[in-house]
Design a protein around this motif. Structure first.
Motif, PDB file in Angstrom:
ATOM      1  N   ARG A 126      67.755  17.918 -69.358  1.00  0.00           N
ATOM      2  CA  ARG A 126      66.889  17.534 -68.229  1.00  0.00           C
ATOM      3  C   ARG A 126      65.549  18.270 -68.316  1.00  0.00           C
ATOM      4  O   ARG A 126      64.482  17.663 -68.135  1.00  0.00           O
ATOM      5  N   THR A 168      58.595   8.548 -57.562  1.00  0.00           N
ATOM      6  CA  THR A 168      59.757   8.214 -58.388  1.00  0.00           C
ATOM      7  C   THR A 168      59.524   8.534 -59.862  1.00  0.00           C
ATOM      8  O   THR A 168      60.199   7.993 -60.736  1.00  0.00           O
ATOM      9  N   GLU A 183      60.416  10.881 -61.644  1.00  0.00           N
ATOM     10  CA  GLU A 183      61.611  11.417 -62.298  1.00  0.00           C
ATOM     11  C   GLU A 183      62.405  10.348 -63.037  1.00  0.00           C
ATOM     12  O   GLU A 183      63.083  10.632 -64.025  1.00  0.00           O
ATOM     13  N   ILE A 184      62.328   9.095 -62.582  1.00  0.00           N
ATOM     14  CA  ILE A 184      63.121   8.028 -63.200  1.00  0.00           C
ATOM     15  C   ILE A 184      62.710   7.794 -64.648  1.00  0.00           C
ATOM     16  O   ILE A 184      63.484   7.255 -65.448  1.00  0.00           O
ATOM     17  N   CYS A 204      74.818  11.013 -63.942  1.00  0.00           N
ATOM     18  CA  CYS A 204      73.606  10.977 -64.768  1.00  0.00           C
ATOM     19  C   CYS A 204      73.575  12.171 -65.707  1.00  0.00           C
ATOM     20  O   CYS A 204      73.628  13.323 -65.253  1.00  0.00           O
ATOM     21  N   ARG A 256      73.974   9.814 -59.210  1.00  0.00           N
ATOM     22  CA  ARG A 256      73.428  11.160 -59.453  1.00  0.00           C
ATOM     23  C   ARG A 256      74.473  12.052 -60.117  1.00  0.00           C
ATOM     24  O   ARG A 256      74.155  12.840 -61.009  1.00  0.00           O
ATOM     25  N   CYS A 282      65.027   8.829 -67.497  1.00  0.00           N
ATOM     26  CA  CYS A 282      66.272   8.095 -67.775  1.00  0.00           C
ATOM     27  C   CYS A 282      66.410   7.851 -69.275  1.00  0.00           C
ATOM     28  O   CYS A 282      65.460   7.418 -69.936  1.00  0.00           O
ATOM     29  N   LEU A 338      69.284  12.962 -62.785  1.00  0.00           N
ATOM     30  CA  LEU A 338      68.221  12.328 -62.007  1.00  0.00           C
ATOM     31  C   LEU A 338      68.692  12.143 -60.568  1.00  0.00           C
ATOM     32  O   LEU A 338      69.816  11.670 -60.329  1.00  0.00           O
TER      33      LEU A 338
END
Length: 469
Positions: free
Chosen positions: A51, A301, A303-304, A367, A364, A307, A371
């Protein structure tokens, strides 16, 4: 696709074959993920570091992209920048036309689905064939994928057998080995005839300009080595800082997607064929697509964009498992699609998607890069409410509720009345149809009858009894 999410979801809920197909696969993939992650030593620490790597790239994305481009050029690749899907399609078709390409073999690429690249090839008179088995079935059926890693999760093997019988003119079979053999026999020749290989990119390594592809069928290696031209189409967010970061993400991607320790084929591409190489393309082009990603990066958003497209959130999501991928109306389904699609296509036509979630937090939890999907869904819901005109009845109802809820005595009286009314409609502890304007809520779900007494009233009653004694 026609209609909104609610209409598509209603159709999906009544599709028994879809439920059979979804149940067969999502539960199995979810179980495999749990087993696979359990086999990873210090998995929580690996997830934390993975992450951190993705978030670091997003914080420094402009500089990382410039460095990635420089490394690619040093490796002999040609880099192209595309602001929109139309730009990406134009660039790739121009590359094909300049190189005299007549036939394209494609590895699995969600971004090419995003740009509708196949249609652009066909309009230019260039034949294109999908070589991933699931994508090949989707192409034969004139359909589109409904899952990030399992494109035909919405189809049963019986349906696949009928598609192959009709389109390939082979004997009907519902045996998976036989169906795979049918596809293999047809695709083997496509690899040899293709002038161009088109791939996506699971990751791009900033430090050395390496593009990483992961597959379980080996088609990625075929389309990057046999055709004389290789084009990699990737979103600008797919970068990772170093090869060490790539190692961690590969361990998480495979386990989260299919439960494997590592995918069967992990292909690292650095550039076109060099003089001492025995195989490889004469030309390699990398097309970096924005298509709204910069806009997402600047918002709540962002952070998406971290992915890694493992699909774990889809398999855990109760909404996706009930309606499948096509109900989401675009390329990216499930919880990730409910955030990405409004980001790249615009919120107005997809304002329903952020509400297609129970906010249970399962996405969450599974993930691999942690995320916070529920937080981002709530941010988009707020934006949708602020930007989208709400029905007059809803606006009036919320105003009345706000006035009642801000007056404790009135609220208690109103709540007691509603509880009595709902309990009067209950049968066996459940309300099958809510009254009045709330009836739509119970169209597809049952409502548990409220308790005869609230916790607050019970606590007050017990406190009063204690004082008397």
């Amino acid at each position: 696709m026609s209609g909104g999410f609610a209409e598509r979801a209603r159709d999906a809920l009544g599709n028994r074959q879809l439920h059979i197909a979804l149940d067969r696969t999502t539960a199995q993939l979810g179980l495999r993920r749990a087993t696979g992650l359990a086999s990873l030593e210090r998995s929580d620490a690996v997830r934390d570091r993975a992450r951190a790597a993705k978030m670091q790239v997003l914080r420094t994305l402009p500089d990382s992209l410039r460095q990635f481009e420089a490394r690619l050029v040093e490796n002999g690749a040609r880099v192209h920048w595309a602001d929109t899907t139309a730009d990406a399609n134009r660039i790739i078709v121009d590359i094909a036309m300049t190189a005299g390409v007549r036939r394209v073999a494609k590895s699995k690429s969600m971004v090419s689905e995003e740009t509708h690249l196949n249609g652009a090839f066909e309009r230019a008179g260039i034949a294109v064939v999908e070589t991933d088995l699931g994508e090949y079935i989707v192409q034969l059926a004139d359909d589109r994928p409904s899952h990030i890693i399992a494109p035909i999760i919405h189809m049963t093997r019986e349906q696949v057998g009928r598609v192959m019988e009709q389109r390939l003119h082979v004997p009907y079979s519902d045996d998976t080995q036989t169906l795979a053999r049918y596809a293999r026999e047809r695709l083997r020749d496509e690899f040899l005839r293709a002038d161009m290989g088109l791939t996506g990119a699971n990751f791009g390594v900033v430090e050395n300009g390496t593009i990483c592809l992961v597959t379980n069928e080996g088609n990625g290696r075929m389309v990057t080595t046999l055709p004389r031209v290789h084009v990699a189409l990737m979103g600008i967010e797919k970068l990772v800082p170093t090869m060490a970061d790539l190692d961690r993400l590969l361990k998480l991607l495979a386990r989260s997607a299919t439960g494997q320790k590592l995918t069967a084929y992990t292909t690292l591409v650095r550039g076109p064929r060099r003089s001492r190489d025995e195989c490889g393309p004469e030309e390699m082009h990398v097309v970096l697509l924005d298509n709204g990603r910069s806009r997402i990066l600047a918002g709540e958003t962002a952070e998406i964009l971290g992915c890694i497209r493992c699909g774990a959130c889809l398999n855990a999501c109760p909404v996706y498992r009930s309606v499948g991928g096509h109900a989401y109306g675009d390329v990216y389904p499930g919880p990730v699609g409910a955030i990405v699609t409004p980001g790249i296509r615009g919120l107005a036509p997809f304002a329903e998607l952020p509400s297609a979630s129970s906010l249970c937090g399962a996405c969450r939890e599974v993930c691999p890069v942690r995320l916070d999907i529920p937080r981002m869904l709530l941010a988009l819901r707020r934006e949708a409410v602020e930007r989208t005109p709400q029905p007059a009845a809803l606006r009036l109802g919320l105003k009345v509720f706000a006035r009642v809820a801000s007056r404790p005595r009135v609220y208690r009286v109103a709540a007691a009345f509603v509880r009595r009314m709902l309990r009067g409609r209950a049968r066996g502890g459940w309300i099958r149809r809510a009254p009045g304007m709330a009836s739509g809520w119970t169209r597809f779900r049952d409502l548990k009858a409220p308790a005869a007494e609230t916790f607050e009233s019970a606590w007050r009653r017990r406190a009063a009894a204690a004082r008397k004694s």
